[in-house]
Motif scaffolding. Structure first.
Motif, PDB file in Angstrom:
ATOM      1  N   ALA A 170       0.813  -1.304  -0.012  1.00 33.80           N
ATOM      2  CA  ALA A 170      -0.197  -0.162  -0.081  1.00 33.80           C
ATOM      3  C   ALA A 170       0.817   1.307   0.144  1.00 33.80           C
ATOM      4  N   GLU A 171       2.076   1.123   0.571  1.00 29.98           N
ATOM      5  CA  GLU A 171       3.043   2.281   0.649  1.00 29.98           C
ATOM      6  C   GLU A 171       3.215   2.721  -0.669  1.00 29.98           C
ATOM      7  N   GLY A 172       3.465   1.678  -1.551  1.00 27.13           N
ATOM      8  CA  GLY A 172       4.044   1.855  -3.129  1.00 27.13           C
ATOM      9  C   GLY A 172       2.880   2.376  -3.616  1.00 27.13           C
ATOM     10  N   LEU A 173       1.728   2.048  -3.467  1.00 27.30           N
ATOM     11  CA  LEU A 173       0.577   2.459  -4.147  1.00 27.30           C
ATOM     12  C   LEU A 173       0.195   4.021  -4.034  1.00 27.30           C
ATOM     13  N   ALA A 174       0.457   4.445  -2.600  1.00 23.81           N
ATOM     14  CA  ALA A 174       0.133   5.906  -2.356  1.00 23.81           C
ATOM     15  C   ALA A 174       1.353   6.631  -2.710  1.00 23.81           C
ATOM     16  N   CYS A 175       2.510   6.103  -2.757  1.00 23.50           N
ATOM     17  CA  CYS A 175       3.651   7.094  -3.392  1.00 23.50           C
ATOM     18  C   CYS A 175       3.528   7.278  -4.850  1.00 23.50           C
ATOM     19  N   HIS A 176       2.817   6.206  -5.535  1.00 20.29           N
ATOM     20  CA  HIS A 176       2.973   6.442  -7.147  1.00 20.29           C
ATOM     21  C   HIS A 176       1.714   7.316  -7.465  1.00 20.29           C
TER      22      HIS A 176
ATOM     23  N   VAL B  92      11.440   0.714  -1.456  1.00 20.30           N
ATOM     24  CA  VAL B  92      11.546   2.234  -2.181  1.00 20.30           C
ATOM     25  C   VAL B  92      12.071   2.048  -3.631  1.00 20.30           C
ATOM     26  N   GLY B  93      12.903   1.097  -3.986  1.00 16.45           N
ATOM     27  CA  GLY B  93      13.238   1.057  -5.418  1.00 16.45           C
ATOM     28  C   GLY B  93      12.177   0.298  -6.199  1.00 16.45           C
ATOM     29  N   ILE B  94      11.351  -0.385  -5.652  1.00 20.60           N
ATOM     30  CA  ILE B  94      10.335  -1.046  -6.622  1.00 20.60           C
ATOM     31  C   ILE B  94       9.277   0.336  -6.811  1.00 20.60           C
ATOM     32  N   MET B  95       8.954   1.116  -5.817  1.00 21.00           N
ATOM     33  CA  MET B  95       8.249   2.361  -6.002  1.00 21.00           C
ATOM     34  C   MET B  95       8.849   3.157  -7.317  1.00 21.00           C
ATOM     35  N   ASN B  96      10.113   3.421  -7.123  1.00 26.65           N
ATOM     36  CA  ASN B  96      10.861   4.386  -8.053  1.00 26.65           C
ATOM     37  C   ASN B  96      10.773   3.759  -9.482  1.00 26.65           C
ATOM     38  N   ALA B  97      11.174   2.374  -9.536  1.00 30.30           N
ATOM     39  CA  ALA B  97      11.033   1.728 -10.933  1.00 30.30           C
ATOM     40  C   ALA B  97       9.515   1.737 -11.480  1.00 30.30           C
ATOM     41  N   ARG B  98       8.499   1.557 -10.548  1.00 33.70           N
ATOM     42  CA  ARG B  98       7.179   1.685 -11.106  1.00 33.70           C
ATOM     43  C   ARG B  98       6.907   2.863 -11.534  1.00 33.70           C
ATOM     44  N   PHE B  99       7.185   3.961 -10.853  1.00 31.59           N
ATOM     45  CA  PHE B  99       6.889   5.278 -11.513  1.00 31.59           C
ATOM     46  C   PHE B  99       7.730   5.517 -12.750  1.00 31.59           C
ATOM     47  N   ALA B 100       8.860   5.104 -13.001  1.00 28.76           N
ATOM     48  CA  ALA B 100       9.491   5.042 -14.282  1.00 28.76           C
ATOM     49  C   ALA B 100       9.182   4.204 -15.226  1.00 28.76           C
ATOM     50  N   ASN B 101       8.339   3.515 -14.886  1.00 28.95           N
ATOM     51  CA  ASN B 101       7.696   2.566 -16.020  1.00 28.95           C
ATOM     52  C   ASN B 101       8.879   1.733 -16.534  1.00 28.95           C
ATOM     53  N   THR B 102       9.724   1.062 -15.665  1.00 27.16           N
ATOM     54  CA  THR B 102      10.778   0.237 -16.062  1.00 27.16           C
ATOM     55  C   THR B 102      10.536  -1.059 -15.254  1.00 27.16           C
ATOM     56  N   GLN B 103      11.049  -1.982 -15.891  1.00 28.47           N
ATOM     57  CA  GLN B 103      11.344  -3.555 -15.485  1.00 28.47           C
ATOM     58  C   GLN B 103      12.305  -3.822 -14.734  1.00 28.47           C
ATOM     59  N   VAL B 104      12.382  -3.770 -13.430  1.00 28.05           N
ATOM     60  CA  VAL B 104      13.576  -3.938 -12.691  1.00 28.05           C
ATOM     61  C   VAL B 104      13.301  -4.961 -11.533  1.00 28.05           C
ATOM     62  N   LEU B 105      14.129  -6.104 -11.424  1.00 30.46           N
ATOM     63  CA  LEU B 105      13.947  -6.907 -10.409  1.00 30.46           C
ATOM     64  C   LEU B 105      14.625  -6.433  -9.300  1.00 30.46           C
ATOM     65  N   PHE B 106      14.270  -6.244  -7.968  1.00 29.24           N
ATOM     66  CA  PHE B 106      15.085  -5.867  -6.808  1.00 29.24           C
ATOM     67  C   PHE B 106      15.174  -7.068  -5.818  1.00 29.24           C
ATOM     68  N   VAL B 107      16.401  -7.462  -5.459  1.00 33.63           N
ATOM     69  CA  VAL B 107      16.836  -8.657  -4.845  1.00 33.63           C
ATOM     70  C   VAL B 107      17.594  -8.361  -3.589  1.00 33.63           C
ATOM     71  N   GLU B 108      17.346  -8.946  -2.257  1.00 36.84           N
ATOM     72  CA  GLU B 108      18.305  -8.529  -1.253  1.00 36.84           C
ATOM     73  C   GLU B 108      19.279  -9.608  -1.186  1.00 36.84           C
ATOM     74  N   SER B 109      20.645  -8.714  -1.302  1.00 36.92           N
ATOM     75  CA  SER B 109      21.948  -9.664  -1.435  1.00 36.92           C
ATOM     76  C   SER B 109      23.085  -8.860  -0.806  1.00 36.92           C
ATOM     77  N   ASP B 110      23.733  -9.659  -0.210  1.00 42.63           N
ATOM     78  CA  ASP B 110      24.988  -9.103   0.258  1.00 42.63           C
ATOM     79  C   ASP B 110      26.213  -9.034  -0.810  1.00 42.63           C
ATOM     80  N   LEU B 111      26.083  -7.894  -1.683  1.00 38.60           N
ATOM     81  CA  LEU B 111      26.782  -7.672  -2.809  1.00 38.60           C
ATOM     82  C   LEU B 111      26.153  -8.807  -3.801  1.00 38.60           C
ATOM     83  N   VAL B 112      27.022  -9.756  -4.227  1.00 35.04           N
ATOM     84  CA  VAL B 112      26.303 -10.651  -5.308  1.00 35.04           C
ATOM     85  C   VAL B 112      25.848 -12.022  -4.672  1.00 35.04           C
ATOM     86  N   SER B 113      25.846 -12.391  -3.300  1.00 35.02           N
ATOM     87  CA  SER B 113      25.912 -13.601  -2.870  1.00 35.02           C
ATOM     88  C   SER B 113      24.250 -14.169  -3.179  1.00 35.02           C
TER      89      SER B 113
END
Length: 379
Positions: free
Chosen positions: A7-13, A195-216
């Motif tokens: 819901a936070e993302g939808l509100a920010c969009h 927050v990145g997901i929100m930013n990507a959605r507003f930019a109309n881009t397809q980005v997969l955000f993944v939690e990771s310690d560098l490339v682990s």
């Protein structure tokens, strides 16, 4: 794990869509500069609280309910309140947990920057360990990234990875530039990823955000043609956030050096690493660059570009004990290319690029064959 939008993302969009209609603009400045502006505004009753959208979502000034109802449509205000993006304090004033900044600096020669686009990040002051940062440093990174990718001749990258992505600035820029590429954004901070997901959605881009310690979190694959990174690099104590590398060795270079090492191992043959970071320059040897020295010795990659982007960044850090021997901190950008093999002789390194290469008298393979034959005959 991947982070789902809520819901936070939808509100920010909804908010950023409204801000676009209002031609909202706010260039984010450094924390030190914003602190000075907020402090001097707080001295005057007529300027200490928000009067418009830029005050509330840019300068992070509080607002009373009457002002909020004046500057925001009721439907959007209710969405922000329900998602706790806007909350009331004990003083009866409302505050936003996020700032909204202009993503691009104006550039009449760059068609992408002519598009009005916004970037959501943490409200000022950024005192929490999981704060999401944006500011002049990010603008420098984006400008360098755009410039380098414009000049590097290559096919469309199959997979692009943004390491230490924060809220996705680099990943979003590249997803807009290379819409056919698969773009992954990695970071250890779950809040930054959401927050990145929100930013990507507003930019109309397809980005997969993944939690990771560098490339682990990355599995071995052979299609990663481009890796970019703007990692934390300021040497700090455990209390400092968020551009700071916790317990950074070599005055903050430990993490950027680790990014280089792990990126080279992950890249496809002939793939590129573009890294933006800051380098401490010793006051007793002002011509010595420890980061450049390291990059010249990286095994498995060759340095093809190195540029000083700003000679004096984060001067306020120089008074810290970790920087006792540092005269300045310079922002730099570097590009490295992955190579297939390294033939290492006592005094000679030869790198063969997987894409093949040419020299003035013929192809690179024949040159290496002649070199190896010469070395074996000469003992």
């Amino acid at each position: 794990m991947t982070i789902e939008e809520d819901a936070e993302g939808l509100a920010c969009h909804a908010l950023t869509t409204f801000l676009l209609e209002k031609s909202y603009a706010f260039v984010c400045i450094s924390p030190e500069s914003q602190e000075r502006v907020v402090r001097k505004r707080s001295l005057q009753p007529e300027t200490r609280n928000s009067a418009n959208l830029e005050d509330f979502f840019g300068w992070s000034l509080p607002a009373d309910e009457e002002v909020l109802r004046h500057i925001l449509p009721l439907k959007i205000l209710n969405l922000l309140l329900e998602a706790s993006v806007v909350t009331a304090g004990d003083d009866g004033l409302y505050r936003s947990k996020f700032r909204v900044s202009s993503f691009y600096m104006p550039d009449i020669e760059d068609s992408l920057s002519l598009t009005r686009l916004y970037y959501i990040h943490s409200a000022f002051p950024t005192t929490q360990r999981d704060s999401v940062f944006f500011g002049p440093d990010t603008y420098l990174f984006l400008d360098y990234l755009s410039s380098v990718t414009n000049r590097v001749p290559s096919r469309t990258p199959r997979t692009i990875v943004d390491i230490c992505c924060g809220a996705g600035a680099g990943a979003i820029l590249l997803a807009r530039k290379f819409p056919a590429s698969r773009v992954l954004a990695l970071d250890l901070n779950p809040k930054a990823l959401s927050v990145g997901i929100m930013n990507a959605r507003f930019a109309n881009t397809q980005v997969l955000f993944v939690e990771s310690d560098l490339v682990s979190a990355m599995k071995s694959q052979d299609d990663i043609d481009l890796i970019v990174s703007n990692p934390p690099y300021i040497s700090s104590s455990a209390l400092d956030v968020p551009t700071h590398a916790i317990d950074g060795l070599l005055s903050g270079l430990a993490l950027p050096l680790r990014v280089v090492e792990e990126s080279v191992s992950l890249l496809a043959h002939h793939g590129l690493l573009i890294i933006y970071t800051a380098v401490p320059i010793p006051h007793q040897n002002p011509g010595y660059d420890p980061f450049l020295e390291h990059l010249r010795k990286v095994v498995g990659a060759t340095l093809i570009s190195y540029k000083i982007l700003h000679p004096d960044m984060f001067g306020e850090e120089l008074s810290l004990p970790a920087y006792a021997k540092v005269g300045r901190i310079q922002a730099v950008g570097a590009v490295l290319r992955k190579v297939m093999w390294s033939f290492i002789f006592p005094t000679t390194y030869i790198y063969i690029e997987a894409a093949g290469w040419k020299n003035g008298t013929g192809d690179g393979w024949s040159l290496v064959t002649r070199f190896l034959t010469h070395r074996s005959l000469s003992g």
